[in-house]
Design an enzyme around this catalytic site. Structure first.
Site, PDB file in Angstrom:
ATOM      1  N   GLY A 133     -10.211  -7.599 -46.992  1.00  0.00           N
ATOM      2  CA  GLY A 133     -10.336  -8.995 -46.928  1.00  0.00           C
ATOM      3  C   GLY A 133     -11.651  -9.403 -46.244  1.00  0.00           C
ATOM      4  O   GLY A 133     -11.613 -10.249 -45.207  1.00  0.00           O
TER       5      GLY A 133
ATOM      6  N   SER B 204     -14.091 -11.356 -47.675  1.00  0.00           N
ATOM      7  CA  SER B 204     -15.121 -12.565 -48.217  1.00  0.00           C
ATOM      8  C   SER B 204     -14.827 -13.756 -47.755  1.00  0.00           C
ATOM      9  O   SER B 204     -15.658 -14.578 -48.355  1.00  0.00           O
ATOM     10  CB  SER B 204     -14.441 -12.433 -49.991  1.00  0.00           C
ATOM     11  OG  SER B 204     -13.135 -12.623 -49.991  1.00  0.00           O
TER      12      SER B 204
ATOM     13  N   PHE C  81     -10.123  -9.923 -53.354  1.00  0.00           N
ATOM     14  CA  PHE C  81      -9.588 -10.228 -54.640  1.00  0.00           C
ATOM     15  C   PHE C  81     -10.134 -11.509 -54.943  1.00  0.00           C
ATOM     16  O   PHE C  81      -9.649 -12.392 -54.640  1.00  0.00           O
ATOM     17  CB  PHE C  81      -8.136 -10.489 -54.412  1.00  0.00           C
ATOM     18  CG  PHE C  81      -7.497 -10.208 -55.916  1.00  0.00           C
ATOM     19  CD1 PHE C  81      -7.915  -9.647 -56.953  1.00  0.00           C
ATOM     20  CD2 PHE C  81      -6.113 -10.707 -55.706  1.00  0.00           C
ATOM     21  CE1 PHE C  81      -7.454  -9.590 -58.058  1.00  0.00           C
ATOM     22  CE2 PHE C  81      -5.585 -10.842 -57.207  1.00  0.00           C
ATOM     23  CZ  PHE C  81      -6.039 -10.355 -58.209  1.00  0.00           C
TER      24      PHE C  81
ATOM     25  N   LEU D 151      -6.489  -9.278 -44.156  1.00  0.00           N
ATOM     26  CA  LEU D 151      -6.033  -9.717 -45.400  1.00  0.00           C
ATOM     27  C   LEU D 151      -5.158 -11.062 -45.235  1.00  0.00           C
ATOM     28  O   LEU D 151      -4.473 -10.910 -44.294  1.00  0.00           O
ATOM     29  CB  LEU D 151      -5.238  -8.703 -46.046  1.00  0.00           C
ATOM     30  CG  LEU D 151      -4.954  -8.729 -47.575  1.00  0.00           C
ATOM     31  CD1 LEU D 151      -6.266  -8.896 -48.274  1.00  0.00           C
ATOM     32  CD2 LEU D 151      -3.720  -7.405 -47.979  1.00  0.00           C
ATOM     33  N   ALA D 152      -5.326 -11.935 -46.190  1.00  0.00           N
ATOM     34  CA  ALA D 152      -4.794 -13.111 -46.141  1.00  0.00           C
ATOM     35  C   ALA D 152      -4.401 -13.469 -47.512  1.00  0.00           C
ATOM     36  O   ALA D 152      -4.952 -13.970 -48.460  1.00  0.00           O
ATOM     37  CB  ALA D 152      -5.308 -14.395 -45.416  1.00  0.00           C
TER      38      ALA D 152
ATOM     39  N   TYR E 133       4.991 -21.973 -36.244  1.00  0.00           N
ATOM     40  CA  TYR E 133       4.170 -20.709 -36.210  1.00  0.00           C
ATOM     41  C   TYR E 133       4.708 -19.592 -35.649  1.00  0.00           C
ATOM     42  O   TYR E 133       5.116 -18.697 -36.153  1.00  0.00           O
ATOM     43  CB  TYR E 133       2.797 -21.097 -35.927  1.00  0.00           C
ATOM     44  CG  TYR E 133       1.772 -20.240 -36.215  1.00  0.00           C
ATOM     45  CD1 TYR E 133       0.799 -20.563 -37.494  1.00  0.00           C
ATOM     46  CD2 TYR E 133       1.712 -18.732 -35.917  1.00  0.00           C
ATOM     47  CE1 TYR E 133      -0.032 -19.594 -37.832  1.00  0.00           C
ATOM     48  CE2 TYR E 133       0.527 -17.837 -36.256  1.00  0.00           C
ATOM     49  CZ  TYR E 133      -0.399 -18.463 -37.472  1.00  0.00           C
ATOM     50  OH  TYR E 133      -1.015 -17.558 -37.871  1.00  0.00           O
TER      51      TYR E 133
ATOM     52  N   LYS F 162       3.708 -11.770 -37.719  1.00  0.00           N
ATOM     53  CA  LYS F 162       2.543 -11.458 -36.698  1.00  0.00           C
ATOM     54  C   LYS F 162       3.227 -10.425 -35.578  1.00  0.00           C
ATOM     55  O   LYS F 162       2.534  -9.709 -35.147  1.00  0.00           O
ATOM     56  CB  LYS F 162       2.005 -12.775 -36.082  1.00  0.00           C
ATOM     57  CG  LYS F 162       1.043 -13.369 -36.944  1.00  0.00           C
ATOM     58  CD  LYS F 162       0.025 -12.816 -37.975  1.00  0.00           C
ATOM     59  CE  LYS F 162      -1.002 -13.893 -38.726  1.00  0.00           C
ATOM     60  NZ  LYS F 162      -1.771 -12.938 -39.421  1.00  0.00           N
TER      61      LYS F 162
END
Length: 391
Positions: free
Chosen positions: A47, A49, A73, A138-139, A233, A242
């Site tokens: 992840g 980018s 991606f 990563l998201a 959250y 999380k």
């Protein structure tokens, strides 16, 4: 083409290549101005980018003089459609790395898949031998399993309906949002997408191939936030994921892998913009932290992490394996003023108590817009190559 921002449903559907390049350039210059570790820890960023992942890779390359492999991606430009911001960020990253003689290669594809894990392992073996650090940032909204099952994450509460004031980003006015509770299946799906399972799969896959060095360590990123956002959250579906992420770090530590979860400060991201309550909270938080001289963006946070024991020594933790980079955000004086401003908010005084302009500036920066030194009226070539992908 002349590229302008087009915002729809909290997402900007265009990105500016020169603005994204400026974003990467400014982050690199910041890291160069900070203390350097220079241990050359061979680093893999999953992840890589945008957001914290991009800033992590910049800290590794220019703060530690490290060779990096990134996995993302992203989509290149096509016809009249610009590439994604992450594509342009990565192209700029590789350009600057080449100029400074720093190894950098990128793999573009589904990080959840066995194919991408195998391709990454092959590249590590060929070029680096082993890695010393794996950053998991990563998201993604969904995950396809090897058997074809697709899990999709949701932004919902658990058990009870939650109603609170929020910010209508389209009109910059206060509104009220109600969030319904998730089903058990939706909670499970969110954990499968955003929890620690894939993080552990990456470590396991590379370990089995002998690609982790003797002093290997890994870090993943998380968020807790204040009590006012707990229902949506920390106690909601994302929070369950999380918590699974942290439990995974504990499991890996028991298995002999040095694993950390870094709880970072709230920052504007593509995903956070879609979470009810959170953009309003962040706008107030930015106001308060800027007034106190405590505000940090992603590169400042990651620089503090890299220079705070992640690379050399041991990072400071509050419980085993958990780093708190949100310590300034969660200071009692900061949260006290945030709550005070929250209670005073009306449409009439919104800009007095919330940094709406600052929120939007960071939002546009994500896509390469609103940067000084970029001519947004000029014709721009939308197609940009990521050298290691284009070969």
């Amino acid at each position: 083409m002349i590229i302008k921002p087009r915002v729809k449903n909290f997402i900007c559907t265009t990105a500016h290549p020169d603005g994204c390049r400026q974003n990467v350039y400014e982050q690199i210059q910041y890291v160069k101005s900070q203390p350097q570790t220079k241990t050359k820890k061979r680093t893999l960023v999953i992840g890589c980018s945008t957001g914290y992942g991009l800033s992590s890779r910049i800290c590794a390359a220019w703060g530690d003089d490290a060779p990096t492999i990134g996995v993302c991606f992203e989509r290149p430009a096509s016809g009249n459609r610009t590439a994604t911001a992450g594509w342009y960020n990565t192209a700029a990253f590789e350009e600057f790395a080449k100029e400074d003689g720093i190894y950098a290669k990128t793999i573009c594809g589904d990080a959840y898949s066995k194919e991408i894990k195998d391709e990454t392992a092959k590249l590590i073996s060929q070029d680096l031998g082993q890695i010393d650090l794996l950053v998991y940032s990563l998201a993604a909204p969904r995950r396809q399993m090897p058997d074809g099952t697709v899990y999709t994450s949701v932004l919902k509460t658990v058990d009870e309906t939650f109603t609170s004031k929020s910010l209508d980003l389209g009109k910059n006015i206060l509104t009220e949002k109600t969030v319904e509770p998730a089903t058990p299946e939706e909670v499970e799906a969110t954990v499968r997408v955003m929890g620690g399972e894939d993080w552990k799969d990456w470590v396991k896959a590379l370990k089995e191939k002998g690609l982790l060095s003797e002093n290997f360590r890994t870090v993943a990123y998380s968020y807790i936030g204040p009590e006012m956002t707990y229902p949506i959250y920390n106690d909601g579906t994302i929070g369950q994921a999380k918590k699974d992420l942290y439990n995974t770090a504990v499991e890996m530590e028991k298995e002999g892998v040095s694993a950390y979860v870094s709880v970072n400060k709230a920052v504007v991201t593509q995903s956070s913009s879609a979470i009810p309550v959170v953009p309003l909270y962040m706008s107030i938080l930015y106001k308060v932290m800027k007034e106190k001289g405590l505000h940090e963006d992603t590169i400042q946070q990651m620089s503090r992490l890299w220079n705070g024991g992640l690379i050399e020594g041991e990072p400071k933790t509050d419980i085993p394996g958990r780093i708190r980079l949100d310590d300034w955000e969660m200071r009692p004086d900061v949260q006290g003023e945030v709550q005070e401003y929250w209670d005073k908010l009306t449409d009439e005084n919104l800009k007095e108590y919330a940094d709406i302009d600052g929120y939007w500036e960071e939002f546009y920066h994500l896509f390469g817009f609103s940067f000084d030194h970029v001519d947004y009226e000029a014709d721009t070539e939308a197609e940009r190559e990521i050298p290691s992908i284009s070969k």
